[in-house]
Scaffold this motif. Structure first.
Motif, PDB file in Angstrom:
ATOM      1  N   CYS A 281       0.837  -1.214   0.000  1.00 14.97           N
ATOM      2  CA  CYS A 281       0.000   0.000   0.000  1.00 14.97           C
ATOM      3  C   CYS A 281       0.868   1.259   0.000  1.00 14.97           C
ATOM      4  CB  CYS A 281      -0.929  -0.011   1.214  1.00 14.97           C
ATOM      5  SG  CYS A 281      -2.191  -1.299   1.169  1.00 14.97           S
ATOM      6  N   LEU A 282       1.916   1.233   0.810  1.00 13.26           N
ATOM      7  CA  LEU A 282       2.810   2.384   0.866  1.00 13.26           C
ATOM      8  C   LEU A 282       3.504   2.589  -0.478  1.00 13.26           C
ATOM      9  CD1 LEU A 282       3.792   4.502   2.905  1.00 13.26           C
ATOM     10  CD2 LEU A 282       5.698   2.976   3.459  1.00 13.26           C
ATOM     11  N   GLY A 283       3.919   1.463  -1.116  1.00  8.48           N
ATOM     12  CA  GLY A 283       4.560   1.566  -2.429  1.00  8.48           C
ATOM     13  C   GLY A 283       3.612   2.101  -3.481  1.00  8.48           C
ATOM     14  N   ILE A 284       2.331   1.702  -3.415  1.00 12.75           N
ATOM     15  CA  ILE A 284       1.347   2.195  -4.390  1.00 12.75           C
ATOM     16  C   ILE A 284       1.138   3.698  -4.234  1.00 12.75           C
ATOM     17  CG2 ILE A 284      -1.102   2.103  -5.013  1.00 12.75           C
ATOM     18  CD1 ILE A 284      -1.026  -0.893  -4.401  1.00 12.75           C
ATOM     19  N   ALA A 287       4.139   5.420  -5.583  1.00 13.55           N
ATOM     20  CA  ALA A 287       4.188   5.299  -7.039  1.00 13.55           C
ATOM     21  C   ALA A 287       3.202   6.258  -7.702  1.00 13.55           C
ATOM     22  CB  ALA A 287       3.894   3.859  -7.450  1.00 13.55           C
ATOM     23  N   ILE A 288       2.021   6.398  -7.112  1.00  8.42           N
ATOM     24  CA  ILE A 288       1.046   7.364  -7.644  1.00  8.42           C
ATOM     25  C   ILE A 288       1.593   8.779  -7.536  1.00  8.42           C
ATOM     26  CG2 ILE A 288      -1.248   8.365  -7.283  1.00  8.42           C
ATOM     27  CD1 ILE A 288      -2.182   5.582  -6.413  1.00  8.42           C
ATOM     28  N   GLY A 289       2.205   9.073  -6.389  1.00  9.75           N
ATOM     29  CA  GLY A 289       2.822  10.394  -6.223  1.00  9.75           C
ATOM     30  C   GLY A 289       3.916  10.633  -7.244  1.00  9.75           C
ATOM     31  N   ILE A 292       2.298  11.458 -10.627  1.00 11.46           N
ATOM     32  CA  ILE A 292       1.791  12.845 -10.657  1.00 11.46           C
ATOM     33  C   ILE A 292       2.943  13.826 -10.788  1.00 11.46           C
ATOM     34  CG2 ILE A 292       0.564  14.598  -9.309  1.00 11.46           C
ATOM     35  CD1 ILE A 292      -1.074  12.316  -8.081  1.00 11.46           C
ATOM     36  N   TRP A 293       4.000  13.601 -10.012  1.00 10.82           N
ATOM     37  CA  TRP A 293       5.160  14.501 -10.070  1.00 10.82           C
ATOM     38  C   TRP A 293       5.813  14.451 -11.450  1.00 10.82           C
ATOM     39  CZ3 TRP A 293      10.305  13.945 -11.102  1.00 10.82           C
ATOM     40  CH2 TRP A 293      11.138  15.011 -10.755  1.00 10.82           C
ATOM     41  N   GLU A 294       5.916  13.254 -12.026  1.00  3.43           N
ATOM     42  CA  GLU A 294       6.549  13.103 -13.334  1.00  3.43           C
ATOM     43  C   GLU A 294       5.726  13.816 -14.418  1.00  3.43           C
ATOM     44  OE1 GLU A 294       9.721  12.026 -15.526  1.00  3.43           O
ATOM     45  OE2 GLU A 294       9.479  11.273 -13.480  1.00  3.43           O
ATOM     46  N   ASN A 295       4.413  13.793 -14.256  1.00  7.60           N
ATOM     47  CA  ASN A 295       3.540  14.405 -15.246  1.00  7.60           C
ATOM     48  C   ASN A 295       3.546  15.930 -15.171  1.00  7.60           C
ATOM     49  OD1 ASN A 295       1.536  14.386 -17.323  1.00  7.60           O
ATOM     50  ND2 ASN A 295      -0.014  14.800 -15.758  1.00  7.60           N
ATOM     51  N   ASN A 313       6.856   8.278 -20.035  1.00  8.10           N
ATOM     52  CA  ASN A 313       5.482   7.909 -19.671  1.00  8.10           C
ATOM     53  C   ASN A 313       5.344   7.948 -18.155  1.00  8.10           C
ATOM     54  OD1 ASN A 313       2.988   6.802 -19.254  1.00  8.10           O
ATOM     55  ND2 ASN A 313       3.264   5.164 -20.763  1.00  8.10           N
ATOM     56  N   PRO A 314       4.479   8.798 -17.582  1.00  4.92           N
ATOM     57  CA  PRO A 314       4.338   8.893 -16.118  1.00  4.92           C
ATOM     58  C   PRO A 314       3.855   7.585 -15.493  1.00  4.92           C
ATOM     59  CG  PRO A 314       3.352  10.800 -17.199  1.00  4.92           C
ATOM     60  CD  PRO A 314       3.661   9.813 -18.277  1.00  4.92           C
ATOM     61  N   VAL A 315       2.962   6.862 -16.185  1.00  4.91           N
ATOM     62  CA  VAL A 315       2.433   5.612 -15.617  1.00  4.91           C
ATOM     63  C   VAL A 315       3.538   4.559 -15.528  1.00  4.91           C
ATOM     64  CG1 VAL A 315       0.776   3.736 -15.942  1.00  4.91           C
ATOM     65  CG2 VAL A 315       0.127   6.102 -16.506  1.00  4.91           C
ATOM     66  N   PHE A 316       4.328   4.440 -16.608  1.00  5.98           N
ATOM     67  CA  PHE A 316       5.432   3.474 -16.573  1.00  5.98           C
ATOM     68  C   PHE A 316       6.473   3.874 -15.538  1.00  5.98           C
ATOM     69  CE2 PHE A 316       9.459   1.747 -18.251  1.00  5.98           C
ATOM     70  CZ  PHE A 316       9.127   0.396 -18.204  1.00  5.98           C
ATOM     71  N   SER A 317       6.712   5.173 -15.386  1.00  5.92           N
ATOM     72  CA  SER A 317       7.642   5.653 -14.362  1.00  5.92           C
ATOM     73  C   SER A 317       7.150   5.304 -12.968  1.00  5.92           C
ATOM     74  CB  SER A 317       7.822   7.165 -14.491  1.00  5.92           C
ATOM     75  OG  SER A 317       8.637   7.657 -13.439  1.00  5.92           O
ATOM     76  N   GLY A 318       5.834   5.452 -12.732  1.00  4.28           N
ATOM     77  CA  GLY A 318       5.276   5.077 -11.435  1.00  4.28           C
ATOM     78  C   GLY A 318       5.380   3.586 -11.176  1.00  4.28           C
TER      79      GLY A 318
END
Length: 439
Positions: A281-284, A287-289, A292-295, A313-318
């Motif tokens: 949960c903490l990793g998720i 990763a979402i943060g 968002i930061w990458e985007n 790609n922000p999603v792949f980076s997360g």
């Protein structure tokens, strides 16, 4: 299905005849491993622990350069340490099982071979052999009683190792075989054939037929002496081996040695799963943060650092960041706790062996911890099923206190086992179900 799996045919004093059925020999194995199987089986058992499986998975992740933020060395060292310590402990326990097996397999028993009684190791006793037993001697295999020193070819056995009963039980031979007595020549010429049931774990049942001298004689459990029994109050007896080694009823009831887990092990596995869930949960969240930061901000840093790559790609980076944080935060899973547990268990096993209060002076026998994986389960008994009080008290009881017709006998400060009853017509009769019982 072959005939030998439905019923068993055994001929006395004829090893060549019996060998064609490929019956098991009298060697037993209670150990879990050997030199070849120790490593794969032990590793399989150890990775059933959630923490070990988790750190193996973590080690695989650290070998992937795109997501690895820490060197694999930081994970493999504690993992190898835990596995090595547990493997050494398990190997030590199994070594003592091998030692115990060798001690039993190398016991000596008198076997009738080539018309002579010879001392033979238990592991070399074969189905169909005729064995001589003497008083206070362990029974090497499941035997058909042929003759004994007692009148009517009776013999007395103690079955404590089978069913826990210390009172003696009576077995008797058939009248047709009791005439053999202790005559070695007649016993060597005995060529009876026994057709009986296949090996099973029923201690109180046996069905078979003895064919000898052109006649057949029915056999039952009263004619059989089982492995694990001790001959008592009988000078000697002769028996024919029916079941040997793993086919004996004692070994059939023992089952296979399997991996046992204590309540603490199960609790630790549950806790590790909860901690791992928290880590995911903490990793998720992180990763979402990161996505968002990458985007929103990441492109500005790309310009500053003169990166020539295209838009990331922000999603792949997360997704990659999620696994990176799993590696970084791996210390929340307490693998060191397993190391501490193994060390404590090893120490406890020595304390059990050294405990003077667990020393039985009657037979000069100290306590012996035969395994170091179940120490914390010692004494944690929830239920005791007993057929009678003698099983627990050995029929040795001390009078404490009782009340007869309202008058109390015994020490008034004693609170142990108060029996309330009424004396009527010189008999003790319970007053009622509410006033009698154990306090």
């Amino acid at each position: 299905m072959s005939l030998c799996k439905v019923e068993r045919t055994v001929k006395a004093n004829d090893r060549e005849y019996n060998e064609k059925f490929q019956y098991a020999d009298n060697r037993i194995h209670t150990s879990k491993y050997n030199v070849l199987t120790f490593l794969p089986i032990n590793l399989f058992e150890q990775f059933q622990r959630v923490a070990n499986a988790y750190f193996l998975f973590l080690l695989i992740l650290q070998l992937i350069p795109e997501i690895s933020s820490l060197t694999w060395f930081t994970t493999i060292v504690p993992l190898v340490l835990v596995i090595t310590m547990t493997a050494v402990k398990d190997a030590t326990d199994d070594y003592f099982r091998h030692k115990s097996d060798n001690q039993v397999n190398n016991r000596l028993s008198e076997v009738l071979i080539n018309s002579k009684l010879q001392n033979e190791k238990w592991m070399n006793v074969k189905v169909g052999d005729i064995v001589k037993l003497e008083n206070n001697q362990f029974v090497a295999a499941d035997l058909l009683l042929l003759s004994s020193s007692e009148p009517h070819s009776l013999c007395y056995i103690e079955t404590a190792e089978l069913d826990g009963e210390t009172n003696l039980k009576v077995r008797h031979a058939l009248s047709v075989t009791s005439e053999l007595g202790a005559d070695i020549n007649r016993l060597a010429k005995f060529d009876g054939i026994v057709v009986c049931e296949a090996p099973n774990n029923k201690l109180d049942k046996f069905m078979g037929v003895l064919s000898w001298k052109d006649s057949k004689h029915s056999l039952n459990n009263e004619n059989i002496i089982l492995r694990g029994c001790i001959l008592r109050n009988t000078s000697w007896c002769f028996g024919m081996v029916i079941f040997a080694g793993p086919d004996t009823k004692l070994i059939q009831n023992s089952g296979k040695t399997k991996l046992k887990r204590t309540s603490i092990d199960r609790l630790l596995n549950t806790l590790v799963l909860w901690i791992f869930g928290f880590l995911v949960c903490l990793g998720i969240i992180l990763a979402i943060g990161n996505s968002i930061w990458e985007n929103q901000v990441g492109d500005q840093f790309r310009t500053f650092l003169f990166w020539k790559e295209g838009r990331k790609n922000p999603v792949f980076s997360g997704f990659l960041t999620f696994w990176s944080y799993i590696i970084i935060l791996n210390t929340v899973v307490p693998i060191s706790l397993y190391v501490s547990m193994e060390v404590i268990r090893l120490g406890h096993s020595y304390f059990i062996n050294w405990d003077r209060r667990m020393y039985y002076s009657g037979k000069s026998t100290p306590a012996e911890a035969r395994t170091t994986t179940l120490n914390e389960e010692l004494g944690q008994i929830e239920y005791i099923f007993s057929d009678k009080t003698g099983t627990l008290t050995q029929n040795i009881m001390t009078f404490k206190k009782c009340s007869i017709n309202g008058k109390i006998y015994g020490k008034r400060n004693s609170f142990s086992f108060l029996l309330v009853c009424i004396c009527k017509n010189s008999q003790f009769i319970p007053k009622n179900s509410h006033s009698t019982g154990l306090l």
